[in-house]
Design a protein around this motif. Sequence first.
Motif, PDB file in Angstrom:
ATOM      1  N   GLU A  73       2.671  -2.606  -2.006  1.00  0.00           N
ATOM      2  CA  GLU A  73       1.595  -3.756  -2.341  1.00  0.00           C
ATOM      3  C   GLU A  73       2.029  -4.962  -1.311  1.00  0.00           C
ATOM      4  OE1 GLU A  73      -1.352  -4.016  -3.872  1.00  0.00           O
ATOM      5  OE2 GLU A  73      -1.141  -1.905  -4.213  1.00  0.00           O
ATOM      6  N   ALA A  74       3.176  -5.176  -0.882  1.00  0.00           N
ATOM      7  CA  ALA A  74       3.911  -6.299  -0.167  1.00  0.00           C
ATOM      8  C   ALA A  74       3.589  -6.012   1.408  1.00  0.00           C
ATOM      9  CB  ALA A  74       5.206  -6.488  -0.360  1.00  0.00           C
ATOM     10  N   ALA A  75       3.645  -4.737   1.676  1.00  0.00           N
ATOM     11  CA  ALA A  75       3.429  -4.270   2.978  1.00  0.00           C
ATOM     12  C   ALA A  75       1.910  -4.208   3.352  1.00  0.00           C
ATOM     13  CB  ALA A  75       3.910  -2.651   3.033  1.00  0.00           C
ATOM     14  N   ILE A  76       0.985  -3.735   2.024  1.00  0.00           N
ATOM     15  CA  ILE A  76      -0.387  -4.073   2.400  1.00  0.00           C
ATOM     16  C   ILE A  76      -0.896  -5.286   2.413  1.00  0.00           C
ATOM     17  CG2 ILE A  76      -2.475  -3.620   1.018  1.00  0.00           C
ATOM     18  CD1 ILE A  76      -1.375  -1.062  -0.138  1.00  0.00           C
ATOM     19  N   ALA A  77      -0.144  -6.444   1.785  1.00  0.00           N
ATOM     20  CA  ALA A  77      -0.488  -7.608   1.932  1.00  0.00           C
ATOM     21  C   ALA A  77      -0.158  -8.270   3.368  1.00  0.00           C
ATOM     22  CB  ALA A  77       0.039  -8.523   0.935  1.00  0.00           C
ATOM     23  N   LYS A  78       0.935  -7.600   3.848  1.00  0.00           N
ATOM     24  CA  LYS A  78       1.365  -8.064   5.274  1.00  0.00           C
ATOM     25  C   LYS A  78       0.569  -7.506   6.277  1.00  0.00           C
ATOM     26  CE  LYS A  78       5.703  -8.358   7.929  1.00  0.00           C
ATOM     27  NZ  LYS A  78       7.246  -7.881   8.257  1.00  0.00           N
ATOM     28  N   ALA A  79       0.150  -6.469   6.151  1.00  0.00           N
ATOM     29  CA  ALA A  79      -0.827  -5.955   7.087  1.00  0.00           C
ATOM     30  C   ALA A  79      -2.073  -6.556   6.867  1.00  0.00           C
ATOM     31  CB  ALA A  79      -1.218  -4.274   6.740  1.00  0.00           C
ATOM     32  N   VAL A 110       3.636   5.909   5.632  1.00  0.00           N
ATOM     33  CA  VAL A 110       2.183   5.269   5.176  1.00  0.00           C
ATOM     34  C   VAL A 110       1.781   5.392   3.775  1.00  0.00           C
ATOM     35  CG1 VAL A 110      -0.235   5.072   5.524  1.00  0.00           C
ATOM     36  CG2 VAL A 110       1.212   5.174   7.603  1.00  0.00           C
ATOM     37  N   ALA A 111       2.226   6.642   3.229  1.00  0.00           N
ATOM     38  CA  ALA A 111       1.902   7.062   1.988  1.00  0.00           C
ATOM     39  C   ALA A 111       2.691   6.251   0.806  1.00  0.00           C
ATOM     40  CB  ALA A 111       2.277   8.477   1.555  1.00  0.00           C
ATOM     41  N   ILE A 166      -7.416  -0.485   4.807  1.00  0.00           N
ATOM     42  CA  ILE A 166      -5.771  -0.442   4.767  1.00  0.00           C
ATOM     43  C   ILE A 166      -5.413   0.495   3.511  1.00  0.00           C
ATOM     44  CG2 ILE A 166      -3.675  -1.763   4.382  1.00  0.00           C
ATOM     45  CD1 ILE A 166      -5.165  -4.190   6.196  1.00  0.00           C
ATOM     46  N   ARG A 167      -5.980   0.096   2.267  1.00  0.00           N
ATOM     47  CA  ARG A 167      -5.906   0.976   1.145  1.00  0.00           C
ATOM     48  C   ARG A 167      -6.193   2.275   1.326  1.00  0.00           C
ATOM     49  NH1 ARG A 167      -3.550  -1.835  -2.853  1.00  0.00           N
ATOM     50  NH2 ARG A 167      -4.003  -3.994  -3.257  1.00  0.00           N
ATOM     51  N   ALA A 168      -7.383   2.520   1.955  1.00  0.00           N
ATOM     52  CA  ALA A 168      -7.561   4.007   2.406  1.00  0.00           C
ATOM     53  C   ALA A 168      -6.571   4.639   3.330  1.00  0.00           C
ATOM     54  CB  ALA A 168      -8.992   4.049   2.878  1.00  0.00           C
ATOM     55  N   THR A 169      -6.073   3.837   3.951  1.00  0.00           N
ATOM     56  CA  THR A 169      -5.044   4.413   4.950  1.00  0.00           C
ATOM     57  C   THR A 169      -3.946   4.966   4.228  1.00  0.00           C
ATOM     58  OG1 THR A 169      -5.509   3.097   6.776  1.00  0.00           O
ATOM     59  CG2 THR A 169      -3.488   4.055   7.036  1.00  0.00           C
ATOM     60  N   VAL A 170      -3.572   4.384   3.102  1.00  0.00           N
ATOM     61  CA  VAL A 170      -2.533   4.582   2.361  1.00  0.00           C
ATOM     62  C   VAL A 170      -2.932   6.050   1.349  1.00  0.00           C
ATOM     63  CG1 VAL A 170      -0.910   3.860   0.166  1.00  0.00           C
ATOM     64  CG2 VAL A 170      -1.384   2.390   2.123  1.00  0.00           C
ATOM     65  N   THR A 171      -4.293   5.914   0.805  1.00  0.00           N
ATOM     66  CA  THR A 171      -4.496   6.822   0.068  1.00  0.00           C
ATOM     67  C   THR A 171      -4.762   8.267   0.935  1.00  0.00           C
ATOM     68  OG1 THR A 171      -5.744   5.279  -1.357  1.00  0.00           O
ATOM     69  CG2 THR A 171      -6.608   7.615  -1.474  1.00  0.00           C
ATOM     70  N   ASN A 172      -5.409   7.827   1.964  1.00  0.00           N
ATOM     71  CA  ASN A 172      -5.377   8.978   2.880  1.00  0.00           C
ATOM     72  C   ASN A 172      -4.162   9.752   3.278  1.00  0.00           C
ATOM     73  OD1 ASN A 172      -8.077   8.835   2.499  1.00  0.00           O
ATOM     74  ND2 ASN A 172      -8.422   8.045   4.740  1.00  0.00           N
ATOM     75  N   ALA A 173      -3.125   8.905   3.690  1.00  0.00           N
ATOM     76  CA  ALA A 173      -1.807   9.703   4.006  1.00  0.00           C
ATOM     77  C   ALA A 173      -1.488  10.520   2.777  1.00  0.00           C
ATOM     78  CB  ALA A 173      -0.820   8.489   4.360  1.00  0.00           C
ATOM     79  N   ARG A 174      -1.464  10.113   1.665  1.00  0.00           N
ATOM     80  CA  ARG A 174      -1.057  10.811   0.386  1.00  0.00           C
ATOM     81  C   ARG A 174      -1.990  12.167   0.330  1.00  0.00           C
ATOM     82  NH1 ARG A 174      -0.897   5.344  -3.190  1.00  0.00           N
ATOM     83  NH2 ARG A 174       1.028   4.767  -2.539  1.00  0.00           N
ATOM     84  N   ALA A 175      -3.124  12.053   0.394  1.00  0.00           N
ATOM     85  CA  ALA A 175      -4.166  13.150   0.426  1.00  0.00           C
ATOM     86  C   ALA A 175      -3.734  14.100   1.463  1.00  0.00           C
ATOM     87  CB  ALA A 175      -5.673  12.675   0.355  1.00  0.00           C
ATOM     88  N   PHE A 176      -3.672  13.826   2.918  1.00  0.00           N
ATOM     89  CA  PHE A 176      -2.990  14.301   3.932  1.00  0.00           C
ATOM     90  C   PHE A 176      -1.880  15.257   3.572  1.00  0.00           C
ATOM     91  CE2 PHE A 176      -0.378  14.977   7.589  1.00  0.00           C
ATOM     92  CZ  PHE A 176      -1.285  15.548   8.506  1.00  0.00           C
TER      93      PHE A 176
END
Length: 147
Positions: free
Chosen positions: A32-38, A27-28, A51-61
């Motif tokens: 951008e293409a995957a986010i657009a597809k999501a 997820v991290a 959706i962006r928070a999911t990516v950001t949170n995965a990085r923070a995790f």
Amino acid sequence: MHKYSIQHDRCQPCRPHLKYDFDPCQVATMSEAAIAKAMINPAIVRNRLKIRATVTNARAFLRLQEKHESFDAFIWAFTEGRVIHNHWRTADAVPVTTVLSDTVSKTMKKAGFSFAGSTICYSFLQAAGVVNDHLVSCFRHKELMVS
């Protein structure tokens, strides 16, 4: 939280499109293409900020996991490894936030998480067993008190 909570009830045929399978390493690295597809995937909540928070949170995790050796160690450090046993008599008495969840939320936000407010943090603490909020009339309350 159970990983099939929202999407499970929506569209089982769409499951193959959830290719990241809740793996924070994958997820991290969402592009951008995957986010657009999501954003067009009917199997998930299609909110660009979430959706962006999911990516950001995965990085923070992953950063927290590295810093504390595990996310588990990070969370349990707030209670020094001890379960908080509450003694609620009615469901109305159970709070939606506490000083503990406020602290966890603030710490997670400082670590880079978003959509990590005190209420969701408290729900997580309950689900993870850090907080025993079973009513005293519930058989699980007594079982958890001795374990």
